[in-house]
Design an enzyme around this catalytic site. Sequence first.
Site, PDB file in Angstrom:
ATOM      1  N   GLU A  79       0.841  -1.185   0.000  1.00 42.59           N
ATOM      2  CA  GLU A  79       0.000   0.000   0.000  1.00 42.59           C
ATOM      3  C   GLU A  79       0.885   1.247   0.000  1.00 42.59           C
ATOM      4  O   GLU A  79       0.385   2.350   0.137  1.00 42.59           O
ATOM      5  CB  GLU A  79      -0.964  -0.018   1.183  1.00 42.59           C
ATOM      6  N   CYS A 111      -3.458  -3.496   4.445  1.00 42.63           N
ATOM      7  CA  CYS A 111      -2.548  -4.533   4.948  1.00 42.63           C
ATOM      8  C   CYS A 111      -2.969  -5.935   4.528  1.00 42.63           C
ATOM      9  O   CYS A 111      -2.289  -6.914   4.838  1.00 42.63           O
ATOM     10  CB  CYS A 111      -2.470  -4.469   6.469  1.00 42.63           C
ATOM     11  N   THR A 152       3.324   3.532  15.966  1.00 44.12           N
ATOM     12  CA  THR A 152       3.009   2.284  15.249  1.00 44.12           C
ATOM     13  C   THR A 152       3.583   2.280  13.829  1.00 44.12           C
ATOM     14  O   THR A 152       3.149   1.515  12.984  1.00 44.12           O
ATOM     15  CB  THR A 152       1.480   2.021  15.206  1.00 44.12           C
ATOM     16  N   HIS A 233      -2.387 -10.303  12.064  1.00 42.20           N
ATOM     17  CA  HIS A 233      -1.844  -9.032  11.566  1.00 42.20           C
ATOM     18  C   HIS A 233      -1.560  -8.178  12.799  1.00 42.20           C
ATOM     19  O   HIS A 233      -2.445  -7.986  13.646  1.00 42.20           O
ATOM     20  CB  HIS A 233      -2.857  -8.331  10.655  1.00 42.20           C
ATOM     21  N   ASN A 275       4.978  -1.747  12.482  1.00 46.81           N
ATOM     22  CA  ASN A 275       4.040  -2.222  11.467  1.00 46.81           C
ATOM     23  C   ASN A 275       4.727  -2.305  10.112  1.00 46.81           C
ATOM     24  O   ASN A 275       5.493  -1.413   9.748  1.00 46.81           O
ATOM     25  CB  ASN A 275       2.849  -1.252  11.382  1.00 46.81           C
ATOM     26  N   SER A 307      -7.230  -2.430   6.638  1.00 48.46           N
ATOM     27  CA  SER A 307      -8.229  -1.381   6.873  1.00 48.46           C
ATOM     28  C   SER A 307      -8.973  -1.062   5.593  1.00 48.46           C
ATOM     29  O   SER A 307      -8.513  -1.316   4.493  1.00 48.46           O
ATOM     30  CB  SER A 307      -7.547  -0.124   7.388  1.00 48.46           C
TER      31      SER A 307
HETATM   32  N1  CAA Z   1       1.240   2.451  30.935  1.00 49.98           N
HETATM   33  C1  CAA Z   1       0.670   1.358  30.353  1.00 49.98           C
HETATM   34  N2  CAA Z   1      -0.326   1.462  29.417  1.00 49.98           N
HETATM   35  C2  CAA Z   1      -0.735   2.701  29.069  1.00 49.98           C
HETATM   36  C3  CAA Z   1      -0.179   3.861  29.626  1.00 49.98           C
HETATM   37  C4  CAA Z   1       0.853   3.702  30.607  1.00 49.98           C
HETATM   38  N3  CAA Z   1       1.451   4.763  31.177  1.00 49.98           N
HETATM   39  N4  CAA Z   1      -0.792   4.936  29.081  1.00 49.98           N
HETATM   40  C5  CAA Z   1      -1.714   4.453  28.193  1.00 49.98           C
HETATM   41  N5  CAA Z   1      -1.679   3.109  28.188  1.00 49.98           N
HETATM   42  C6  CAA Z   1      -2.470   2.176  27.368  1.00 49.98           C
HETATM   43  C7  CAA Z   1      -3.926   2.575  27.226  1.00 49.98           C
HETATM   44  O1  CAA Z   1      -4.679   2.155  28.334  1.00 49.98           O
HETATM   45  C8  CAA Z   1      -4.286   1.837  25.940  1.00 49.98           C
HETATM   46  O2  CAA Z   1      -4.488   0.482  26.229  1.00 49.98           O
HETATM   47  P1  CAA Z   1      -5.803  -0.279  25.665  1.00 49.98           P
HETATM   48  O3  CAA Z   1      -5.792  -0.081  24.164  1.00 49.98           O
HETATM   49  O4  CAA Z   1      -5.593  -1.707  26.045  1.00 49.98           O
HETATM   50  O5  CAA Z   1      -6.975   0.366  26.286  1.00 49.98           O
HETATM   51  C9  CAA Z   1      -3.013   1.934  25.106  1.00 49.98           C
HETATM   52  O6  CAA Z   1      -1.958   2.261  26.029  1.00 49.98           O
HETATM   53  C10 CAA Z   1      -3.058   3.005  24.016  1.00 49.98           C
HETATM   54  O7  CAA Z   1      -3.496   4.183  24.598  1.00 49.98           O
HETATM   55  P2  CAA Z   1      -4.436   5.171  23.783  1.00 49.98           P
HETATM   56  O8  CAA Z   1      -5.601   4.420  23.213  1.00 49.98           O
HETATM   57  O9  CAA Z   1      -4.738   6.329  24.649  1.00 49.98           O
HETATM   58  O10 CAA Z   1      -3.428   5.578  22.619  1.00 49.98           O
HETATM   59  P3  CAA Z   1      -3.653   6.552  21.409  1.00 49.98           P
HETATM   60  O11 CAA Z   1      -4.925   7.306  21.501  1.00 49.98           O
HETATM   61  O12 CAA Z   1      -2.411   7.335  21.291  1.00 49.98           O
HETATM   62  O13 CAA Z   1      -3.827   5.563  20.117  1.00 49.98           O
HETATM   63  C11 CAA Z   1      -3.403   3.853  18.517  1.00 49.98           C
HETATM   64  C12 CAA Z   1      -3.182   4.300  19.987  1.00 49.98           C
HETATM   65  C13 CAA Z   1      -4.884   3.841  18.206  1.00 49.98           C
HETATM   66  C14 CAA Z   1      -2.858   2.441  18.354  1.00 49.98           C
HETATM   67  C15 CAA Z   1      -2.624   4.837  17.582  1.00 49.98           C
HETATM   68  O14 CAA Z   1      -1.254   4.664  17.761  1.00 49.98           O
HETATM   69  C16 CAA Z   1      -2.964   4.680  16.112  1.00 49.98           C
HETATM   70  O15 CAA Z   1      -3.872   5.314  15.614  1.00 49.98           O
HETATM   71  N6  CAA Z   1      -2.193   3.818  15.362  1.00 49.98           N
HETATM   72  C17 CAA Z   1      -2.410   3.622  13.946  1.00 49.98           C
HETATM   73  C18 CAA Z   1      -3.668   2.811  13.632  1.00 49.98           C
HETATM   74  C19 CAA Z   1      -3.561   1.343  13.967  1.00 49.98           C
HETATM   75  O16 CAA Z   1      -2.493   0.798  14.118  1.00 49.98           O
HETATM   76  N7  CAA Z   1      -4.722   0.686  14.065  1.00 49.98           N
HETATM   77  C20 CAA Z   1      -4.752  -0.745  14.326  1.00 49.98           C
HETATM   78  C21 CAA Z   1      -5.899  -1.439  13.666  1.00 49.98           C
HETATM   79  S1  CAA Z   1      -5.944  -1.054  11.894  1.00 49.98           S
HETATM   80  C22 CAA Z   1      -4.942  -2.151  11.156  1.00 49.98           C
HETATM   81  O17 CAA Z   1      -4.622  -3.170  11.720  1.00 49.98           O
HETATM   82  C23 CAA Z   1      -4.457  -1.853   9.781  1.00 49.98           C
HETATM   83  C24 CAA Z   1      -3.121  -1.196   9.911  1.00 49.98           C
HETATM   84  O18 CAA Z   1      -2.106  -1.874   9.925  1.00 49.98           O
HETATM   85  C25 CAA Z   1      -3.085   0.255  10.067  1.00 49.98           C
END
Ligand code: CAA
Length: 387
Positions: A79, A111, A152, A233, A275, A307
Amino acid sequence: MTVGIDKLAFYTPGLALDMVELAKARGDEPDKYTIGIGQSVQSVVPNYEDVVTMGVNAAKKILTAADIEAIEMLIFATESGVDNSKSAAVFAQKLLNLSPYIRTIEMKQACYAGTYGLMQAKDYVRLHPDKKVLVIAADIARYGLKTAGEVTQGAGAIAIVVSADPAIAAIEDDSVYMSQDVPDFWRPVASTTALVDGHLSTDIYKEMFLTLWSRYTAKTKLALADFAGFAFHLPYTKMGKKALDQILDQATPEQQKFLQEQLAASQVYNRQVGNLYTGSVYLALLSLLQQGQIIAGQRLAVFSYGSGAEAELFSLKIQENFQSAIVGQDVVTMLADRRLLSVSEYEDVFNSQLFDYQVDATTAGPKNTDRCQFVGWQNGHRRYQMS
Ligand code: CAA
């Protein structure tokens, strides 16, 4: 006839970034990145590497003269392609010295496309059992500096040779799959970074896994206890845990413990790379095969998610001599040999990519390397060099 994965190789560039350093620079808790998201290091792509060079560098590790003779199709899943018209497969065909008398194609569906390629390859080999298909899944996960997705990011390529009587794993005829139009992650043609609704993407991934697991078990009459592990994945390693946790109560406590250990084994390499979109699920598979407790004859589940969204769930049967077929893949050394960058060096590398085809420019890759490199732009053409 058995058809499946005969050879499997992984390549990632030689630069990397420590997630603790990134967290500190971004004002986040390091534990959020290393535990909450589950990433320790991410590969960083220098401007002399792209999906073509990574794919070629992965394939070079496994292709013999006999493979080159038998390969009749090259499917390149990505992609993060380098051209909106010309397939990355055509560049790779030349760089790998494949025959001109083969089919080449690039495939895209986030992906997921590597899995589509693998299934096409399986069907082709079933009809042409003396031929082989090379599937390359290569990507650069690029969200942008100081974005939520930055932790990521990552990059790398998987190369798979699909053949009859495969050495590593037979692909079973048990796939279930689904597609639905979802705005969770996309990259408009003019954008060099992905746009994403990260939390929606996580929810859709979980939902589609649960739906397909239910369809799969209804179709095959198999249960969780029939599997020695899952290759998910892994956009980030916590995602695999989120998916598996949804069905773990279908197993006994001992099976649950075993599947969790196998999940941890499947996450070892992805945790150090980040990733790699199309290749991520197959890096998880390689990690599981090399770091897990795998015995010939066992069944592994593979969950591929892209996605947008499309997903597929199928199983692999591990073959008798799989150990000797993967022993040459020294991923641990490749990862350890990467040069760790400071955050400011990483930002410079991130901003040094040569996207502008209208400006003749040369990259500054290392000399005397045995790796394929992107040399730069010349009159609008991408130039590559093998060692
Ligand atoms: N200690 C331990 N854990 C902590 C922490 C700390 N101090 N602070 C936060 N966390 C945990 C949170 O509780 C959360 O855990 P859960 O998901 O189990 O609830 C985790 O850390 C992440 O915290 P947030 O949700 O607040 O993080 P964020 O808002 O910054 O977003 C994300 C995280 C969504 C993965 C972001 O990095 C993102 O958008 N990544 C890109 C999209 C992605 O990878 N999506 C995955 C599915 S899509 C897919 O698979 C296709 C692809 O490849 C893209």
